[in-house]
Design an enzyme around this catalytic site. Sequence first.
Site, short mmCIF file in Angstrom:
data_model
loop_
_atom_site.label_atom_id
_atom_site.label_comp_id
_atom_site.label_asym_id
_atom_site.label_seq_id
_atom_site.Cartn_x
_atom_site.Cartn_y
_atom_site.Cartn_z
N LYS A 132 0.84 -1.21 0.00
CA LYS A 132 0.00 0.00 0.00
C LYS A 132 0.87 1.25 0.00
O LYS A 132 1.79 1.38 0.80
CB LYS A 132 -0.92 0.03 1.24
CG LYS A 132 -2.16 -0.80 1.09
CD LYS A 132 -3.01 -0.75 2.35
CE LYS A 132 -3.97 0.40 2.34
NZ LYS A 132 -4.90 0.36 3.49
N LEU A 133 0.53 2.14 -0.91
CA LEU A 133 1.23 3.42 -1.04
C LEU A 133 0.20 4.53 -1.16
O LEU A 133 -0.86 4.33 -1.78
CB LEU A 133 2.10 3.42 -2.30
CG LEU A 133 3.26 2.43 -2.35
CD1 LEU A 133 3.57 2.03 -3.78
CD2 LEU A 133 4.49 3.04 -1.69
#
Length: 318
Positions: A132-133
């Site tokens: 996740k970014l």
Amino acid sequence: MANTLEQLKSYTTIVADTGDIEAIKRYQPEDATTNPSLILKAAQIPEYSALIDNAIAWAKLQSADIEQQIDDASDKLAVNIGVEILKLVPGRISTEVDARLSFDKEKSIAKAHKLVRLYQEAGVDKSRILIKLASTWEGICAAKELEQEGINCNLTLLFSFAQARACAEAGVYLISPFVGRILDWYKKDTGKDYDAVNDPGVVSVTEIYNYYKQHGYNTVVMGASFRNIGEIIELAGCDRLTIGPSLLEELANSQVTIQPKLIPASTTVAAGEPLTEAQFRWDFNQDPMAVDKLAEGIRNFAIDQGKLEVMLKAKLAN
């Protein structure tokens, strides 16, 4: 008659937005997502104390430097929780890169590599992980490179069409457009209430979904951040929806009959030229809601990451 949750599962892949293993056992989602706030919450559950102890012991073996130990313990704890969750879900776990790296492409990539390595050392293949970014320009560019290496990404804190378009053009595996936080902003800004059909968050995800399907993008649309089950019901048919335990429970206790609301386009047309960085920044900046909510989301995840690190530092000192 099947409850609303079971009906929803026939149209949409359900993902649990939690680090709580008991909740995951109860609702049997396909995948699970975590973030710094959820890891902080999970770390306070007594059943997880062994996972924390393991992370602390491991971190002490990696370095004598306390700051490095904190960083290592934090990453190891997130992975330990992810490994436990993967024993219960058939699909994937989303584990988030430190929000403080949201504007640093190279450090985001390095952190992603470290998380993948920790999972692999725990026996988990990268095919079961989503990194996740935050959907900043730098986060999207980091994801583009990671995807080219075969590391799939989940782009989060997504509030605008510009972010969604850039993610698709980068070949990102999955996006998490936020619904409830968009609603929060508009309610505060306008003083109005919105029904589910006119909910600005629902409208945003619907627009993104239709654009992706119309142009044949393979990027998965996973609606996130819900305030009520009305929003969820209006997005039945979305590729995936990630839902917290309280709303999963409400759906399981509901008998509302639902129909798919999002239906993929039967024909596709070619998309235009990809956004440049300058175009992306301009288009994003034109949306005050998205600017506010992305900045707030990054700040709040960073605050919770800091709280987690204070807790880990105290344990490392013992």
